[in-house]
Enzyme design. Structure first.
Site, PDB file in Angstrom:
ATOM      1  N   ILE A  20       0.832  -1.205   0.000  1.00  0.00           N
ATOM      2  CA  ILE A  20       0.000   0.000   0.000  1.00  0.00           C
ATOM      3  C   ILE A  20       0.868   1.257   0.000  1.00  0.00           C
ATOM      4  O   ILE A  20       0.564   2.232  -0.701  1.00  0.00           O
ATOM      5  CB  ILE A  20      -0.963  -0.025   1.199  1.00  0.00           C
ATOM      6  CG1 ILE A  20      -2.035  -1.103   0.970  1.00  0.00           C
ATOM      7  CG2 ILE A  20      -1.614   1.339   1.410  1.00  0.00           C
ATOM      8  CD1 ILE A  20      -2.936  -1.349   2.165  1.00  0.00           C
ATOM      9  N   ASP A  39      11.739   3.334   4.215  1.00  0.00           N
ATOM     10  CA  ASP A  39      11.454   1.904   4.344  1.00  0.00           C
ATOM     11  C   ASP A  39      12.602   1.214   5.060  1.00  0.00           C
ATOM     12  O   ASP A  39      13.758   1.646   4.949  1.00  0.00           O
ATOM     13  CB  ASP A  39      11.248   1.274   2.961  1.00  0.00           C
ATOM     14  CG  ASP A  39      10.417  -0.003   3.037  1.00  0.00           C
ATOM     15  OD1 ASP A  39       9.202   0.060   2.776  1.00  0.00           O
ATOM     16  OD2 ASP A  39      10.983  -1.071   3.357  1.00  0.00           O
ATOM     17  N   ILE A  40      12.287   0.149   5.769  1.00  0.00           N
ATOM     18  CA  ILE A  40      13.320  -0.618   6.464  1.00  0.00           C
ATOM     19  C   ILE A  40      14.167  -1.414   5.486  1.00  0.00           C
ATOM     20  O   ILE A  40      15.310  -1.763   5.776  1.00  0.00           O
ATOM     21  CB  ILE A  40      12.672  -1.548   7.524  1.00  0.00           C
ATOM     22  CG1 ILE A  40      13.737  -2.099   8.478  1.00  0.00           C
ATOM     23  CG2 ILE A  40      11.880  -2.666   6.844  1.00  0.00           C
ATOM     24  CD1 ILE A  40      13.154  -2.863   9.655  1.00  0.00           C
ATOM     25  N   ASP A  65      14.177   1.988  10.285  1.00  0.00           N
ATOM     26  CA  ASP A  65      13.245   1.126  11.004  1.00  0.00           C
ATOM     27  C   ASP A  65      12.338   2.052  11.802  1.00  0.00           C
ATOM     28  O   ASP A  65      12.802   2.758  12.703  1.00  0.00           O
ATOM     29  CB  ASP A  65      14.027   0.196  11.937  1.00  0.00           C
ATOM     30  CG  ASP A  65      13.130  -0.744  12.733  1.00  0.00           C
ATOM     31  OD1 ASP A  65      11.896  -0.533  12.757  1.00  0.00           O
ATOM     32  OD2 ASP A  65      13.668  -1.679  13.354  1.00  0.00           O
ATOM     33  N   ASN A  92       2.129   5.166   6.873  1.00  0.00           N
ATOM     34  CA  ASN A  92       1.681   3.885   6.332  1.00  0.00           C
ATOM     35  C   ASN A  92       2.332   2.685   7.000  1.00  0.00           C
ATOM     36  O   ASN A  92       1.726   1.612   7.056  1.00  0.00           O
ATOM     37  CB  ASN A  92       1.975   3.844   4.825  1.00  0.00           C
ATOM     38  CG  ASN A  92       1.853   2.449   4.275  1.00  0.00           C
ATOM     39  OD1 ASN A  92       0.757   1.931   4.083  1.00  0.00           O
ATOM     40  ND2 ASN A  92       2.999   1.804   4.029  1.00  0.00           N
ATOM     41  N   SER A 145      -6.908   0.641   9.228  1.00  0.00           N
ATOM     42  CA  SER A 145      -7.395  -0.648   8.751  1.00  0.00           C
ATOM     43  C   SER A 145      -8.869  -0.726   9.092  1.00  0.00           C
ATOM     44  O   SER A 145      -9.333  -0.118  10.063  1.00  0.00           O
ATOM     45  CB  SER A 145      -6.648  -1.798   9.429  1.00  0.00           C
ATOM     46  OG  SER A 145      -7.317  -3.034   9.217  1.00  0.00           O
ATOM     47  N   TYR A 158      -3.318  -5.385  17.348  1.00  0.00           N
ATOM     48  CA  TYR A 158      -3.225  -4.641  16.082  1.00  0.00           C
ATOM     49  C   TYR A 158      -4.460  -3.771  15.886  1.00  0.00           C
ATOM     50  O   TYR A 158      -4.354  -2.582  15.556  1.00  0.00           O
ATOM     51  CB  TYR A 158      -3.085  -5.643  14.940  1.00  0.00           C
ATOM     52  CG  TYR A 158      -3.198  -5.050  13.554  1.00  0.00           C
ATOM     53  CD1 TYR A 158      -2.128  -4.394  12.960  1.00  0.00           C
ATOM     54  CD2 TYR A 158      -4.383  -5.173  12.822  1.00  0.00           C
ATOM     55  CE1 TYR A 158      -2.225  -3.872  11.677  1.00  0.00           C
ATOM     56  CE2 TYR A 158      -4.491  -4.657  11.540  1.00  0.00           C
ATOM     57  CZ  TYR A 158      -3.414  -4.006  10.973  1.00  0.00           C
ATOM     58  OH  TYR A 158      -3.526  -3.488   9.708  1.00  0.00           O
ATOM     59  N   LYS A 162      -4.858   0.372  15.571  1.00  0.00           N
ATOM     60  CA  LYS A 162      -5.488   1.058  14.447  1.00  0.00           C
ATOM     61  C   LYS A 162      -6.679   1.897  14.920  1.00  0.00           C
ATOM     62  O   LYS A 162      -6.937   2.980  14.369  1.00  0.00           O
ATOM     63  CB  LYS A 162      -5.918   0.045  13.389  1.00  0.00           C
ATOM     64  CG  LYS A 162      -4.753  -0.656  12.711  1.00  0.00           C
ATOM     65  CD  LYS A 162      -3.815   0.334  12.014  1.00  0.00           C
ATOM     66  CE  LYS A 162      -2.736  -0.367  11.214  1.00  0.00           C
ATOM     67  NZ  LYS A 162      -1.853   0.593  10.487  1.00  0.00           N
ATOM     68  N   THR A 193      -0.832  -7.523  -1.416  1.00  0.00           N
ATOM     69  CA  THR A 193       0.466  -6.899  -1.180  1.00  0.00           C
ATOM     70  C   THR A 193       1.534  -7.989  -1.076  1.00  0.00           C
ATOM     71  O   THR A 193       1.222  -9.163  -0.867  1.00  0.00           O
ATOM     72  CB  THR A 193       0.464  -6.095   0.138  1.00  0.00           C
ATOM     73  OG1 THR A 193       0.278  -7.004   1.245  1.00  0.00           O
ATOM     74  CG2 THR A 193      -0.638  -5.046   0.146  1.00  0.00           C
TER      75      THR A 193
END
Length: 285
Positions: A20, A39-40, A65, A92, A145, A158, A162, A193
């Site tokens: 995403i 991004d990691i 990270d 994100n 989400s 989780y 969210k 994804t």
């Protein structure tokens, strides 16, 4: 005048190297924004940046990270220094592993909170002062989400993170409104994804993805009123709307990008095409 254009604006997308986040980064770049991809996985950040550059856009690949607050703050600062401004922040980065609550360790709880909630707080606290100093307003998009809006057995922590993200979206929309900074969220559900397909690290390689069986895909499609899984580009289109002048009077909202699963509220199609609720106790059609 095309209100979807983002020319001369700078956007930061955390977790922008795949899925995403990648869909959002590319969509913002297509509308003219310079995009900093955090991004990691450095190879993923570079791949997205290279694609933007090849299409005539501007991009910066940054490795961090997001669970490391100092590293994330450094990446946000580097993005701000890149072109001297920050106009858009897309929170994100996130992730989940499914497990019954009583089987999760305290370490797992904390990792979920650090990844899905604390990273948003750190990135927002780092980017907003730059938006304020720029005196041009701004837009923040939080990728929540659909689990934020309903019970989520085996994903309880989780979902709680969210839900907190959605609550913070509304509070921040009010706090930042004097600076013309709008804060909104999207709520994806079933989206194809790399992570969902088992490609969680390294380059995005569709050849390595796990493919659902015909039966598994059919069962998934029955859960979604539009009868298919979403793709990251559709979240990208929603992001363009919420980050551009098309939504200049929209703040504090949660926009489902879910093919109708939130609206369905538990209703689903049977293989014969009828609508059913509560495991077939009620059918319509």
């Amino acid at each position: 005048m095309d209100k979807s254009r983002l020319d001369d604006q700078v956007a930061i997308v955390t977790g922008g190297g795949a899925g995403i986040g990648r869909g959002i980064a590319l969509a913002l770049a297509e509308r003219g924004a310079g995009v900093a991809i955090v991004d990691i996985e450095p190879v993923r950040a570079r791949e997205v940046a290279q694609r933007v550059l090849e299409h005539g856009g501007q991009a910066l690949a940054l490795t961090a990270d997001v669970m490391d607050g100092d590293a994330l703050r450094h990446a946000i600062a580097a993005a701000g220094q890149w072109r001297g401004r920050v106009d858009i922040l897309v929170n994100n980065a996130g992730g989940v592993s499914g497990r019954p609550f009583l089987q999760q360790s305290e370490r797992s709880w904390r990792r979920h909170v650090e990844l899905n909630l604390m990273s948003m707080l750190v990135a927002t606290a780092s980017a907003v002062p730059m938006m304020i100093d720029g005196k041009q307003g701004g837009a923040i998009l939080n990728v929540a989400s659909i689990e934020a809006t309903r019970a989520a057995p085996n994903y309880a922590v989780y979902a709680a993170c969210k839900a907190a993200m959605v609550s913070l979206t509304r509070s921040m929309a009010l706090e930042f409104s004097p600076h013309a900074i709008r804060v909104n969220a999207i709520a994806p559900d079933h989206t194809v994804t790399p992570g969902v397909r088992g490609n969680r690290a390294g380059p995005v390689d569709e050849a390595s993805w796990r493919r659902p069986s015909i039966e598994q895909q059919a069962a998934m499609d029955q859960l979604v009123p539009l009868m298919r899984e979403g793709v990251p580009e559709e979240c990208g289109d929603a992001a363009v709307y919420l980050c551009s002048r098309m939504s200049s009077y929209v703040t504090g909202v949660l926009l489902p990008v879910d093919g109708g699963t939130w609206a369905a509220g538990g209703w689903m199609r049977t293989p014969a095409g009828a609508w059913t609720l509560n495991q077939g106790l009620t059918t319509v059609g």
